[in-house]
Design a protein around this motif. Structure first.
Motif, mmCIF file in Angstrom:
data_model
loop_
_atom_site.group_PDB
_atom_site.id
_atom_site.type_symbol
_atom_site.label_atom_id
_atom_site.label_comp_id
_atom_site.label_asym_id
_atom_site.label_seq_id
_atom_site.Cartn_x
_atom_site.Cartn_y
_atom_site.Cartn_z
ATOM 1 N N UNK A 1 -12.423 4.361 1.849
ATOM 2 C CA UNK A 1 -12.509 3.258 2.811
ATOM 3 C C UNK A 1 -13.123 2.023 2.151
ATOM 4 N N UNK A 2 -14.121 2.226 1.298
ATOM 5 C CA UNK A 2 -14.763 1.093 0.614
ATOM 6 C C UNK A 2 -13.797 0.384 -0.338
ATOM 7 N N UNK A 3 -12.798 1.107 -0.818
ATOM 8 C CA UNK A 3 -11.790 0.520 -1.707
ATOM 9 C C UNK A 3 -10.609 -0.058 -0.929
ATOM 10 N N UNK B 1 -3.533 5.678 3.119
ATOM 11 C CA UNK B 1 -2.745 4.591 2.535
ATOM 12 C C UNK B 1 -3.703 3.784 1.682
ATOM 13 N N UNK B 2 -3.325 3.576 0.431
ATOM 14 C CA UNK B 2 -4.220 2.861 -0.483
ATOM 15 C C UNK B 2 -3.413 2.156 -1.560
ATOM 16 N N UNK C 1 0.847 -1.183 0.000
ATOM 17 C CA UNK C 1 0.000 0.000 0.000
ATOM 18 C C UNK C 1 0.893 1.247 0.000
ATOM 19 N N UNK C 2 0.531 2.186 -0.836
ATOM 20 C CA UNK C 2 1.256 3.438 -0.939
ATOM 21 C C UNK C 2 0.599 4.510 -0.073
ATOM 22 N N UNK D 1 -7.220 6.206 -9.675
ATOM 23 C CA UNK D 1 -7.926 6.507 -10.938
ATOM 24 C C UNK D 1 -9.436 6.664 -10.740
ATOM 25 N N UNK D 2 -10.131 5.707 -10.106
ATOM 26 C CA UNK D 2 -11.579 5.895 -9.902
ATOM 27 C C UNK D 2 -11.908 7.102 -9.018
#
Length: 112
Positions: A31-33, A66-67, A1-2, A73-74
Motif C-alpha cells: 500500500x505504501x508503494x 494491482x501495482x 498498473x498490472x 523487486x523490493x
C-alpha cells in the motif's frame, strides 16, 4: 498498473500474532508503494510436497493486488531477507487469470 498475485509460505513455528504481523507488514509495504489490494486469503497450515528447511508444513497466504511493476523487486528482496518466509511466488495475471480469480473469490464468498 498490472494485476499481481503473490503466494507465500510462512514458517510453521510462528504464533498466530506473528503470522498476522508478518502478513500486515507486507500489505502495508504494498500500500505504501501505491498498490491497490484486491483480495487476500489465509489458506492456513498445509502439508508441504517436500521438506523445506527441515519443515514438513507451513502457513500459506495469498495477496492479490494491482501495482506498478517496479514494486515487485523490493517486495521480493524483503521476502528473501525475512527468516519467517520459507517460499514465495509472484505472478502477473493476464485477463483470463483475473477473471478466474474473481470467480474463485465469488465462490468462496457464497460457500459453493
Amino acid at each position: 498498473m498490472n494485476h499481481y498475485e503473490t503466494v507465500f509460505i510462512l514458517n510453521p513455528v510462528l504464533s498466530e500474532d506473528q503470522i498476522k504481523e508478518t502478513v500486515k507488514k507486507y500489505e502495508d509495504f504494498l500500500v505504501s508503494k501505491g498498490a491497490e489490494m484486491v483480495n487476500k486469503e489465509d489458506w492456513g497450515l498445509k502439508k508441504l510436497a517436500y521438506p523445506i528447511q527441515h519443515k514438513k508444513s507451513g502457513f500459506y497466504h495469498l495477496l492479490e493486488y494491482k501495482a506498478d511493476g517496479t514494486t515487485i523487486e523490493p517486495l521480493e528482496v524483503m521476502f528473501r531477507r525475512d527468516e519467517r518466509m520459507m517460499r514465495y511466488l509472484t505472478v502477473k495475471l493476464d485477463k483470463h487469470a483475473i477473471d478466474w480469480a474473481k470467480e474463485r473469490v465469488k465462490r468462496i464468498k457464497t460457500g459453493a
